[in-house]
Design a protein around this motif. Structure first.
Motif, short mmCIF file in Angstrom:
data_model
loop_
_atom_site.label_atom_id
_atom_site.label_comp_id
_atom_site.label_asym_id
_atom_site.label_seq_id
_atom_site.Cartn_x
_atom_site.Cartn_y
_atom_site.Cartn_z
N ALA A 89 0.82 -1.21 0.00
CA ALA A 89 0.00 0.00 0.00
C ALA A 89 0.86 1.26 0.00
CB ALA A 89 -0.93 -0.01 1.22
N ALA A 90 1.92 1.25 0.79
CA ALA A 90 2.79 2.42 0.86
C ALA A 90 3.44 2.70 -0.49
CB ALA A 90 3.86 2.21 1.93
N ARG A 91 3.91 1.66 -1.15
CA ARG A 91 4.55 1.83 -2.46
C ARG A 91 3.55 2.30 -3.52
NH1 ARG A 91 7.29 -2.98 -0.72
NH2 ARG A 91 5.73 -4.25 -1.81
N GLY A 92 2.28 1.96 -3.34
CA GLY A 92 1.28 2.33 -4.34
C GLY A 92 0.82 3.77 -4.28
N LEU A 93 1.09 4.46 -3.19
CA LEU A 93 0.63 5.84 -3.05
C LEU A 93 1.44 6.79 -3.93
CD1 LEU A 93 0.21 6.04 0.82
CD2 LEU A 93 -1.63 5.90 -0.87
N ARG A 94 0.76 7.77 -4.51
CA ARG A 94 1.46 8.86 -5.17
C ARG A 94 2.08 9.78 -4.13
NH1 ARG A 94 -3.63 9.33 -7.65
NH2 ARG A 94 -3.84 11.35 -6.61
N GLU A 95 3.06 10.56 -4.53
CA GLU A 95 3.73 11.44 -3.58
C GLU A 95 2.77 12.48 -3.01
OE1 GLU A 95 6.77 12.43 -1.12
OE2 GLU A 95 6.67 10.75 -2.54
N ASP A 96 1.83 12.99 -3.83
CA ASP A 96 0.88 13.96 -3.31
C ASP A 96 -0.03 13.33 -2.26
OD1 ASP A 96 -0.44 12.65 -5.78
OD2 ASP A 96 -2.14 13.67 -4.84
N GLN A 97 -0.30 12.04 -2.39
CA GLN A 97 -1.12 11.36 -1.40
C GLN A 97 -0.36 11.14 -0.09
OE1 GLN A 97 -2.21 7.97 -3.85
NE2 GLN A 97 -4.24 8.83 -4.20
N VAL A 98 0.93 10.84 -0.19
CA VAL A 98 1.76 10.73 1.01
C VAL A 98 1.77 12.06 1.75
CG1 VAL A 98 4.06 10.23 1.91
CG2 VAL A 98 3.17 8.91 -0.03
N ASP A 99 1.96 13.15 1.01
CA ASP A 99 1.96 14.48 1.62
C ASP A 99 0.62 14.76 2.29
OD1 ASP A 99 4.53 14.92 0.69
OD2 ASP A 99 3.88 16.05 -1.07
N PHE A 100 -0.47 14.37 1.63
CA PHE A 100 -1.81 14.62 2.16
C PHE A 100 -2.01 13.87 3.48
CE2 PHE A 100 -6.32 13.43 2.51
CZ PHE A 100 -6.90 14.68 2.51
N LEU A 101 -1.66 12.59 3.51
CA LEU A 101 -1.81 11.81 4.74
C LEU A 101 -0.94 12.37 5.86
CD1 LEU A 101 -1.83 8.14 3.37
CD2 LEU A 101 -3.79 9.45 4.23
N GLU A 102 0.25 12.81 5.51
CA GLU A 102 1.16 13.35 6.52
C GLU A 102 0.59 14.59 7.20
OE1 GLU A 102 5.94 14.07 6.85
OE2 GLU A 102 4.96 14.66 4.98
N GLY A 103 -0.19 15.37 6.47
CA GLY A 103 -0.71 16.61 7.00
C GLY A 103 -2.05 16.50 7.73
N LEU A 104 -2.60 15.30 7.83
CA LEU A 104 -3.91 15.15 8.47
C LEU A 104 -3.83 15.33 9.98
CD1 LEU A 104 -5.47 12.12 6.55
CD2 LEU A 104 -5.88 14.56 6.18
N PRO A 105 -4.88 15.85 10.58
CA PRO A 105 -4.92 15.98 12.05
C PRO A 105 -5.18 14.64 12.70
CG PRO A 105 -7.02 16.67 11.13
CD PRO A 105 -6.11 16.39 9.95
N THR A 106 -4.92 14.56 14.00
CA THR A 106 -5.16 13.32 14.75
C THR A 106 -6.48 13.35 15.51
OG1 THR A 106 -3.87 14.19 16.60
CG2 THR A 106 -2.70 12.84 14.98
N SER A 107 -7.16 14.47 15.51
CA SER A 107 -8.47 14.55 16.16
C SER A 107 -9.25 15.73 15.60
CB SER A 107 -8.33 14.69 17.68
OG SER A 107 -7.73 15.93 18.02
N LEU A 108 -10.53 15.73 15.90
CA LEU A 108 -11.44 16.79 15.45
C LEU A 108 -12.53 16.93 16.49
CD1 LEU A 108 -12.78 18.64 13.21
CD2 LEU A 108 -13.91 16.55 12.42
N THR A 109 -12.90 18.16 16.81
CA THR A 109 -13.98 18.40 17.75
C THR A 109 -15.02 19.30 17.10
OG1 THR A 109 -12.48 18.22 19.64
CG2 THR A 109 -14.59 19.27 20.04
#
Length: 252
Positions: A89-109
């Motif tokens: 799965a990691a190898r299949g991601l595009r670089e923009d998708q890796v960047d997107f996942l990296e920037g996601l928050p860990t919680s939301l209220t």
């Protein structure tokens, strides 16, 4: 104040299950879709991310431990990922998708009608891998909620792939279960919030979904993986045994 929220957790890169849930009228009609993590680590990560990102502001994202591990693997911060499908799965991601996942928050209220202030996270508010189950002792829930403000009346989490609701440490706790890797019984599990809590399940044509996943994925053992996951061959007893061996943080 949000009136209706569809909560989708632990999709694990299973596109047919994701499509089936998104086609549900109550998901289509929800004011917001909240993803509580472990979105991409599975056989069709690129397609799942593209589908969900295409929904724009209708979706609020939270990163799970498996998403974090994909990013760490691609960034060279780790040389392995738990579970056989992670590296593929990691190898299949595009670089923009890796960047997107990296920037996601860990919680939301956010405020949800009928439920008050709701905190969404992946495992617990303090840790993206902490294991808390429906029968976990109250003191463990209290420790996990130690830094959660008193205004939060409901906590929504995922991670354990088994749906439940319970009261713990003065709060309603909701786990919607898993979209793509259910434990205990087949089906894509999710939850609908506002003004009450509904645990929902979308049934799949498992043979058709398995064949489609096998045709789409480059993972060598994908047919076996899909059969095991979509048929929920991991029982509740097996899941509890596995989780019982995992280490939980011991204090606030």
């Amino acid at each position: 104040m949000v009136k209706r929220v569809a909560v989708l957790s632990d999709i694990h890169g299973v596109l047919p299950a994701m499509e089936a849930v998104l086609a549900e009228p109550d998901v289509t009609g929800a004011d917001l879709i909240v993803l509580t993590g472990d979105i991409a680590c599975g056989p069709q990560p690129t397609a799942v991310l593209d589908l969900l990102r295409g929904l724009g502001d209708r979706v609020a994202w939270i990163r799970g431990n498996a998403d974090r591990e994909l990013v760490e693997y691609r960034r060279g911060l780790r040389d392995s990922i738990p579970g056989p499908i992670g590296p593929s799965a990691a190898r299949g991601l595009r670089e923009d998708q890796v960047d997107f996942l990296e920037g996601l928050p860990t919680s939301l209220t956010l405020p949800v009608e009928g439920l008050g202030t709701v905190l969404f996270c992946h495992a617990t508010p303090r840790d993206d891998e902490e294991v808390l189950l429906v029968d976990s002792p109250l003191e463990q829930w209290a420790q996990a909620f130690a830094d959660v403000g008193p205004e939060v009346t409901t906590v929504v989490c995922g991670h354990t792939h088994m749906p439940f609701t319970r009261l713990a440490a003065g709060r309603l706790v909701v786990n919607p279960g898993s979209i793509g890797m259910p434990y205990g019984r087949p089906g894509a599990h999710w939850a609908l919030l506002g003004p009450d809590v509904q645990l929902r399940r979308t049934l799949l044509d498992v043979p058709s979904a398995t064949a489609r996943i096998a045709a789409d994925s480059s993972f060598e053992q994908v047919a076996k993986w899909a059969d095991y996951c979509l048929n929920a061959r991991c029982t509740e007893d097996q899941a509890y045994e596995i989780f019982g061996r995992q280490t939980r943080p011991s204090g606030p």
